[in-house]
Design a protein around this motif. Structure first.
Motif, PDB file in Angstrom:
ATOM      1  N   GLU A  52      -2.645 -42.142  33.500  1.00 17.56           N
ATOM      2  CA  GLU A  52      -1.310 -41.648  33.833  1.00 17.56           C
ATOM      3  C   GLU A  52      -1.052 -41.752  35.344  1.00 17.56           C
ATOM      4  O   GLU A  52       0.014 -42.187  35.770  1.00 17.56           O
ATOM      5  CB  GLU A  52      -1.152 -40.201  33.360  1.00 17.56           C
ATOM      6  CG  GLU A  52       0.278 -39.755  33.395  1.00 17.56           C
ATOM      7  CD  GLU A  52       0.457 -38.321  32.940  1.00 17.56           C
ATOM      8  OE1 GLU A  52      -0.529 -37.688  32.471  1.00 17.56           O
ATOM      9  OE2 GLU A  52       1.573 -37.829  33.074  1.00 17.56           O
ATOM     10  N   SER A 103       9.156 -48.623  42.322  1.00 21.76           N
ATOM     11  CA  SER A 103      10.424 -47.968  42.669  1.00 21.76           C
ATOM     12  C   SER A 103      10.672 -48.051  44.170  1.00 21.76           C
ATOM     13  O   SER A 103      11.790 -48.309  44.624  1.00 21.76           O
ATOM     14  CB  SER A 103      10.359 -46.508  42.175  1.00 21.76           C
ATOM     15  OG  SER A 103      11.484 -45.819  42.642  1.00 21.76           O
ATOM     16  N   GLU A 125       4.560 -47.147  38.948  1.00 26.09           N
ATOM     17  CA  GLU A 125       6.007 -46.924  38.872  1.00 26.09           C
ATOM     18  C   GLU A 125       6.575 -46.569  40.240  1.00 26.09           C
ATOM     19  O   GLU A 125       7.623 -47.076  40.658  1.00 26.09           O
ATOM     20  CB  GLU A 125       6.320 -45.798  37.870  1.00 26.09           C
ATOM     21  CG  GLU A 125       6.269 -46.243  36.443  1.00 26.09           C
ATOM     22  CD  GLU A 125       6.573 -45.114  35.449  1.00 26.09           C
ATOM     23  OE1 GLU A 125       7.126 -44.062  35.855  1.00 26.09           O
ATOM     24  OE2 GLU A 125       6.255 -45.283  34.255  1.00 26.09           O
ATOM     25  N   MET A 126       5.851 -45.683  40.884  1.00 32.29           N
ATOM     26  CA  MET A 126       6.371 -45.256  42.196  1.00 32.29           C
ATOM     27  C   MET A 126       6.318 -46.404  43.190  1.00 32.29           C
ATOM     28  O   MET A 126       7.240 -46.557  44.017  1.00 32.29           O
ATOM     29  CB  MET A 126       5.576 -44.044  42.702  1.00 32.29           C
ATOM     30  CG  MET A 126       5.900 -42.780  41.928  1.00 32.29           C
ATOM     31  SD  MET A 126       5.075 -41.311  42.536  1.00 32.29           S
ATOM     32  CE  MET A 126       6.102 -40.920  43.920  1.00 32.29           C
ATOM     33  N   GLN A 142      15.027 -44.532  44.769  1.00 30.55           N
ATOM     34  CA  GLN A 142      13.641 -44.292  44.334  1.00 30.55           C
ATOM     35  C   GLN A 142      13.641 -43.128  43.320  1.00 30.55           C
ATOM     36  O   GLN A 142      14.145 -42.050  43.638  1.00 30.55           O
ATOM     37  CB  GLN A 142      12.785 -43.920  45.540  1.00 30.55           C
ATOM     38  CG  GLN A 142      11.307 -44.225  45.313  1.00 30.55           C
ATOM     39  CD  GLN A 142      10.520 -44.126  46.599  1.00 30.55           C
ATOM     40  OE1 GLN A 142      11.096 -43.945  47.678  1.00 30.55           O
ATOM     41  NE2 GLN A 142       9.233 -44.267  46.501  1.00 30.55           N
ATOM     42  N   THR A 143      13.152 -43.403  42.204  1.00 24.02           N
ATOM     43  CA  THR A 143      13.156 -42.357  41.162  1.00 24.02           C
ATOM     44  C   THR A 143      11.776 -41.759  41.024  1.00 24.02           C
ATOM     45  O   THR A 143      10.772 -42.394  41.298  1.00 24.02           O
ATOM     46  CB  THR A 143      13.595 -42.950  39.797  1.00 24.02           C
ATOM     47  OG1 THR A 143      12.709 -44.038  39.503  1.00 24.02           O
ATOM     48  CG2 THR A 143      15.010 -43.401  39.835  1.00 24.02           C
ATOM     49  N   GLN A 144      11.811 -40.514  40.573  1.00 24.52           N
ATOM     50  CA  GLN A 144      10.538 -39.820  40.321  1.00 24.52           C
ATOM     51  C   GLN A 144      10.106 -40.088  38.880  1.00 24.52           C
ATOM     52  O   GLN A 144      10.898 -39.892  37.954  1.00 24.52           O
ATOM     53  CB  GLN A 144      10.726 -38.299  40.530  1.00 24.52           C
ATOM     54  CG  GLN A 144      10.877 -37.891  41.982  1.00 24.52           C
ATOM     55  CD  GLN A 144       9.612 -38.147  42.786  1.00 24.52           C
ATOM     56  OE1 GLN A 144       8.499 -37.989  42.317  1.00 24.52           O
ATOM     57  NE2 GLN A 144       9.815 -38.573  44.026  1.00 24.52           N
ATOM     58  N   PRO A 145       8.907 -40.538  38.709  1.00 25.58           N
ATOM     59  CA  PRO A 145       8.458 -40.791  37.332  1.00 25.58           C
ATOM     60  C   PRO A 145       8.212 -39.467  36.601  1.00 25.58           C
ATOM     61  O   PRO A 145       8.014 -38.433  37.226  1.00 25.58           O
ATOM     62  CB  PRO A 145       7.151 -41.565  37.512  1.00 25.58           C
ATOM     63  CG  PRO A 145       6.655 -41.188  38.839  1.00 25.58           C
ATOM     64  CD  PRO A 145       7.834 -40.841  39.676  1.00 25.58           C
ATOM     65  N   ARG A 162      -0.394 -45.208  36.112  1.00 28.57           N
ATOM     66  CA  ARG A 162       0.959 -45.575  35.698  1.00 28.57           C
ATOM     67  C   ARG A 162       1.975 -45.047  36.689  1.00 28.57           C
ATOM     68  O   ARG A 162       2.896 -45.763  37.096  1.00 28.57           O
ATOM     69  CB  ARG A 162       1.233 -45.031  34.307  1.00 28.57           C
ATOM     70  CG  ARG A 162       2.646 -45.294  33.824  1.00 28.57           C
ATOM     71  CD  ARG A 162       2.902 -44.584  32.491  1.00 28.57           C
ATOM     72  NE  ARG A 162       2.803 -43.142  32.585  1.00 28.57           N
ATOM     73  CZ  ARG A 162       3.752 -42.325  33.038  1.00 28.57           C
ATOM     74  NH1 ARG A 162       4.919 -42.823  33.485  1.00 28.57           N
ATOM     75  NH2 ARG A 162       3.558 -41.031  33.103  1.00 28.57           N
ATOM     76  N   VAL A 163       1.807 -43.791  37.088  1.00 28.77           N
ATOM     77  CA  VAL A 163       2.745 -43.179  38.050  1.00 28.77           C
ATOM     78  C   VAL A 163       2.702 -43.931  39.367  1.00 28.77           C
ATOM     79  O   VAL A 163       3.737 -44.204  39.978  1.00 28.77           O
ATOM     80  CB  VAL A 163       2.389 -41.681  38.228  1.00 28.77           C
ATOM     81  CG1 VAL A 163       3.077 -41.101  39.444  1.00 28.77           C
ATOM     82  CG2 VAL A 163       2.751 -40.902  36.972  1.00 28.77           C
TER      83      VAL A 163
END
Lengths: 172, 251
Positions: free
Chosen positions: A30, A41, A37-38, A52-55, A33-34
């Motif tokens: 996880e 982003s 993603e970050m 920029q979104t927060q996962p 993955r975060v």
């Protein structure tokens, strides 16, 4: 991340919901993955394609981060975390506990709590099922086995049963 | 009388003539027939009576004749039979006498012959008896000698046999005693083995019974408790073994 204490895998506080090694692996996956993603982003934000979104974080990860005062803001922090978590996954002491019935989550968490409080703060549990135990637990540590089951108790007191039968035979 | 005939003048008759005319007139054919019939029947009656009387006389005569004849014949027959008897008796007596005489003679002859034969046989038997007696005496003497010899031989043999029997008896007694001792030993060993076997079997039974009871308990209690109910006990037991667990985890 606060710099008051450098968190390594040796002083991670593991939440009660993190019971088995699989849970640790899941946590590692996880975080990775975060991190991906970050990172993506951030790159997109830099490129101007979007904010920029927060996962989404799971409860387990959130709890872990909260208990260890960790954040995932920084990619360096995330990398360190991933590294430490991987080390944790490899080095965490494992207690093999075999029960006679399927273990429910709540009971496992209580047990994990006790183990981490009493035995080792980073210990994880490997759960097994053996209905022949009747009740109790069959505990296997790295070098020893502790049969705390009813079956073991009966076997341990087999001699007592034989003595009782002998006395019964003698009284007849 | 016809139509044209004249009645004759009536002539007067005397009573005698009248009577004879009456008789003649009375005695006509009818009367004659009746008389005839009467006479016939009377004659037949006479004949029948006479015949019956004659028959009666005849029967009486015949009966008398029969009786007389029978008597006569009987007398004649008795005389003849008596005569015949006498003659027959004489003849038979003569014949029998002759035959008896003949038989007596023959019997005498036969007796003489038999006596002679018996005498000869008796002499012969006596001679044979004498011979046999002599032979028997000789045989007895021989047998006596033989038996005496055999007895003497057997006496020795019997003595030897007795000696052998005594030895055999002694040997048997010794064997019997040895067998007895062996039997006692085997008995003791067997009893001990049986007792040991019994103990082993009882121990095995008790052990197996223990396992059966454990198995039963395990089977019976298997699904009774969930982990929540077991948790306090598990934690308690782990507390008791805490130090060992901690030490092992540290290694």
């Amino acid at each position: 991340m606060t710099e008051t204490e450098i968190k390594t895998h040796e002083n991670f506080t593991l939440p009660a919901s993190l019971v088995t090694k699989i849970d640790v692996s899941r946590l590692v996956s996880e975080v990775e993955r975060v991190d991906n993603e970050m990172t993506a982003s951030a790159v997109r934000a830099k490129a101007g394609s979007g904010e920029q979104t927060q996962p989404m974080l799971s409860d387990q990860l959130s709890e872990f981060l909260h208990q260890n005062n960790l954040t995932l803001e920084n990619s360096i922090e995330r990398s360190n975390l991933i590294k430490e978590l991987r080390l944790l996954k490899d080095k965490a002491p494992v207690l093999h506990m075999t029960f006679s019935v399927t273990a429910d989550v709540e009971s496992l968490q209580k047990l994990t709590d006790w183990v981490r409080t009493t035995v080792h703060p980073q210990a994880v549990i490997a759960v097994g099922l053996q209905p022949a135990l009747v009740a109790g637990v069959y505990l296997r540590t790295p070098n020893h086995v502790h049969d705390l089951s009813v079956r073991g108790a009966l076997q341990g007191r087999h001699g007592l049963l034989v003595e009782e039968l002998e006395s019964l035979r003698g009284s007849k | 009388m016809g139509i044209f005939q004249h009645k004759k003048p009536e002539v007067k008759k005397t009573p005698q003539e009248e009577a004879s005319d009456a008789v003649v007139n009375y005695i006509d054919e009818t009367f004659k027939d009746e008389l005839r019939t009467f006479g016939r029947s009377y004659f037949e009656k006479i004949i029948n009576d006479t015949g019956a009387l004659f028959q009666q006389d005849l029967n009486t005569t015949i009966g008398q004749v029969n009786v007389q004849l029978q008597d006569h014949v009987t007398k004649q027959l008795d005389v003849a039979i008596a005569q015949v008897n006498v003659e027959l008796k004489d003849r038979v007596a003569k014949q029998l006498e002759g035959q008896f005489t003949e038989y007596n003679n023959e019997m005498k002859q036969a007796q003489e012959v038999a006596l002679k034969t018996l005498t000869e046989n008796s002499e012969q038997l006596q001679a044979e008896y004498q011979d046999l007696r002599t032979t028997l005496q000789k045989n007895v003497a021989d047998q006596k000698v033989t038996l005496t010899n055999v007895f003497e031989e057997n006496k020795v043999r019997i003595a030897e046999m007795k000696e052998a029997q005594d030895m055999a008896l002694k040997s048997l007694n010794d064997s019997a005693q040895a067998l007895k001792d062996q039997y006692a030993q085997i008995n003791a060993t067997l009893e001990k083995n049986v007792a040991d076997q019994q103990q082993v079997l009882v121990s095995a039974f008790e052990d197996n019974m223990g396992r059966i009871i454990e198995h039963y308990l395990l089977g019976a209690l298997g699904d009774q408790y969930d982990l929540k109910a077991q948790l306090p006990s598990i934690i308690h037991q782990m507390e008791e073994n805490k130090q060992a667990i901690v030490d092992d985890m540290k290694l």
